[in-house]
Write a protein that holds these residues in place. Structure first.
Motif, PDB file in Angstrom:
ATOM      1  N   ASN A 286      -2.980  -6.534  -2.588  1.00  0.00           N
ATOM      2  CA  ASN A 286      -3.370  -7.678  -1.756  1.00  0.00           C
ATOM      3  C   ASN A 286      -4.844  -7.755  -1.388  1.00  0.00           C
ATOM      4  N   ALA A 287      -5.635  -6.756  -1.784  1.00  0.00           N
ATOM      5  CA  ALA A 287      -7.023  -6.698  -1.324  1.00  0.00           C
ATOM      6  C   ALA A 287      -7.831  -7.935  -1.712  1.00  0.00           C
ATOM      7  N   PHE A 288      -7.608  -8.471  -2.927  1.00  0.00           N
ATOM      8  CA  PHE A 288      -8.396  -9.629  -3.365  1.00  0.00           C
ATOM      9  C   PHE A 288      -8.134 -10.863  -2.509  1.00  0.00           C
ATOM     10  N   GLN A 289      -6.950 -10.917  -1.874  1.00  0.00           N
ATOM     11  CA  GLN A 289      -6.620 -12.081  -1.065  1.00  0.00           C
ATOM     12  C   GLN A 289      -7.504 -12.184   0.174  1.00  0.00           C
ATOM     13  N   PHE A 290      -8.091 -11.059   0.580  1.00  0.00           N
ATOM     14  CA  PHE A 290      -8.912 -11.047   1.788  1.00  0.00           C
ATOM     15  C   PHE A 290     -10.362 -10.680   1.477  1.00  0.00           C
ATOM     16  N   ASP A 291     -10.751 -10.905   0.230  1.00  0.00           N
ATOM     17  CA  ASP A 291     -12.100 -10.541  -0.203  1.00  0.00           C
ATOM     18  C   ASP A 291     -12.869 -11.755  -0.726  1.00  0.00           C
ATOM     19  N   GLN A 292     -12.399 -12.960  -0.397  1.00  0.00           N
ATOM     20  CA  GLN A 292     -13.061 -14.148  -0.921  1.00  0.00           C
ATOM     21  C   GLN A 292     -14.475 -14.275  -0.373  1.00  0.00           C
ATOM     22  N   SER A 293     -15.354 -14.766  -1.238  1.00  0.00           N
ATOM     23  CA  SER A 293     -16.738 -15.006  -0.855  1.00  0.00           C
ATOM     24  C   SER A 293     -17.294 -16.067  -1.799  1.00  0.00           C
TER      25      SER A 293
ATOM     26  N   ALA B 188     -16.426 -15.981 -11.526  1.00  0.00           N
ATOM     27  CA  ALA B 188     -16.759 -15.156 -10.365  1.00  0.00           C
ATOM     28  C   ALA B 188     -17.634 -13.994 -10.808  1.00  0.00           C
ATOM     29  N   ASN B 189     -18.194 -13.311  -9.836  1.00  0.00           N
ATOM     30  CA  ASN B 189     -18.946 -12.083 -10.097  1.00  0.00           C
ATOM     31  C   ASN B 189     -18.138 -10.928  -9.512  1.00  0.00           C
ATOM     32  N   PRO B 190     -17.375 -10.220 -10.332  1.00  0.00           N
ATOM     33  CA  PRO B 190     -16.466  -9.201  -9.792  1.00  0.00           C
ATOM     34  C   PRO B 190     -17.171  -8.019  -9.155  1.00  0.00           C
ATOM     35  N   ASN B 191     -18.377  -7.677  -9.641  1.00  0.00           N
ATOM     36  CA  ASN B 191     -19.100  -6.534  -9.081  1.00  0.00           C
ATOM     37  C   ASN B 191     -20.559  -6.595  -9.538  1.00  0.00           C
TER      38      ASN B 191
END
Length: 285
Positions: free
Chosen positions: A208-215, A16-19
Motif C-alpha cells: 500500500n505504500a504507493f497509495q500514500f506517496d503521490q507527488s 512518473a519519475n520512480p526514483n
C-alpha cells in the motif's frame, strides 16, 4: 518468528519519475550499460517507513527512527534514560547496559528491528543487523527518460515582475515494470524481536505504500504494485536457495508488443510444479 521468507515484488511506473538521482539532476536512475531503470532499496524502504509512520500514530513499537529532521543522539538519550545509563557512560556504557539500550531501540522503533541501524555514535546504542533486506529494483526492459520544460506563472521578487517566467525541467519515464527481491532472516528476527505481526505489517506496507506517496513526480495511479509473491519456508534454514525460487518466476514481454506501455503487455508465469518441498507460495497481490 521461526520461518524463513523470500519475496519478489513487481511494480510499475507510468509517466512518473520512480526514483530521481540527485547526482544527475534528478533524472530517473538508470543502468548506463543496459538502459534498465533502477530504484534503490533506500527509496523503497523510505516509502515503507512513511506508510507505517502515517498509519501507526507514532505508538511505541511502531515509531520510525529514520524520519526527516530527526536527531539521533536525542533518540539515543531517551533510550539511555529508559534503561538507566548515566550521561558519564554515554559513549561506552558498562555492565551490558549498551545491549539493554539496543534492545530498547529495537522494541521502540519498527525500522530498527526490521532493517537494522548503526547507532554507535556519541551516545552509544550499538548496532543492529536487520532481518529484512530488499534489493535494488530493476526494470524488466530498458527505459527511456523524457524531459519536459515547465514554466512558472509567478515570480519571487517584485523587481522581476516584467521578466520572463522561470523555466524548469521535469523528468518522467513513459513506462517501466520493475522487479525487486527480498529476504527475511528468522535468526536475526529472533535477535531484534521482529515478529509475525511485524512481518504482516511490513507486507501490508509494501502493498500500500504507493497509495500514500503521490507527488508531482508520482501522481495518483502512476505507480502501482503488480505482484507480491512470498515464498514461505517450513523451517528457519529454508528448503531452497533464494535464487532458485526467484528463477521460478518468468516475466516476459508479449510477442506482439514492441514497446511496453502497460502491465498487460507482459506475461508473468510461475512454475509452481517445480516448487521445492517445504516451500509454500503465497500470492499477496
Amino acid at each position: 518468528m521461526n520461518n524463513r521468507y523470500d519475496f519478489l515484488f513487481l511494480f510499475d511506473a507510468q509517466d512518473a519519475n520512480p526514483n530521481g538521482d540527485p547526482d544527475a539532476g534528478n533524472l530517473p536512475r538508470i543502468d548506463v550499460e543496459s538502459g534498465q531503470g533502477l530504484v534503490t532499496d533506500v527509496c523503497l524502504k523510505r516509502k515503507i517507513r512513511n506508510f507505517i509512520a502515517m498509519t501507526s500514530g507514532g505508538t511505541d513499537g511502531k515509531r520510525i527512527y529514520f524520519t526527516e529532521g530527526s536527531v539521533h543522539n536525542n533518540q539515543h538519550k531517551e533510550a539511555h534514560k529508559e534503561v538507566g545509563i548515566p550521561a558519564a557512560e554515554s559513549k561506552a556504557p558498562k555492565d551490558g547496559k549498551k545491549d539493554k539500550a539496543t534492545q530498547w531501540m529495537c522494541d521502540t522503533y519498527f525500522d530498527v528491528r526490521t532493517f537494522g541501524a548503526v547507532m554507535s555514535t556519541e551516545i552509544n546504542c550499538g548496532q543492529v543487523r536487520g532481518p529484512v533486506q530488499i534489493s535494488f529494483a530493476r526494470s524488466i526492459d530498458p527505459i527511456v527518460s523524457s524531459e519536459h520544460a515547465i514554466t512558472r506563472s509567478s515570480v519571487t521578487n517584485e523587481k522581476d515582475i516584467e521578466k520572463e517566467r522561470t523555466m524548469g525541467r521535469k523528468f518522467t519515464i513513459p513506462y517501466g515494470l520493475y522487479k525487486a527481491q527480498g529476504f527475511v532472516n528468522p535468526f536475526l528476527a529472533q535477535q531484534t524481536g521482529f515478529s509475525d505481526e511485524d512481518l504482516e505489517l511490513f507486507f501490508n506496507a509494501v502493498e500500500n505504500a504507493f497509495q500514500f506517496d503521490q507527488s508531482a513526480a508520482r501522481p495518483a495511479g502512476s505507480m502501482n504494485p503488480r505482484a507480491l509473491l512470498v515464498f514461505k519456508h517450513d523451517t528457519a534454514l529454508g528448503a531452497a536457495a533464494s535464487h532458485k525460487l526467484f528463477d521460478l518466476v518468468s516475466i516476459t514481454k508479449k510477442p506482439e508488443v514492441e514497446v511496453p506501455r502497460a502491465f498487460t503487455d507482459y506475461d508473468v508465469t510461475i512454475d509452481e510444479s517445480s516448487l521445492p518441498k517445504g516451500v509454500t507460495l503465497i500470492r499477496r497481490i
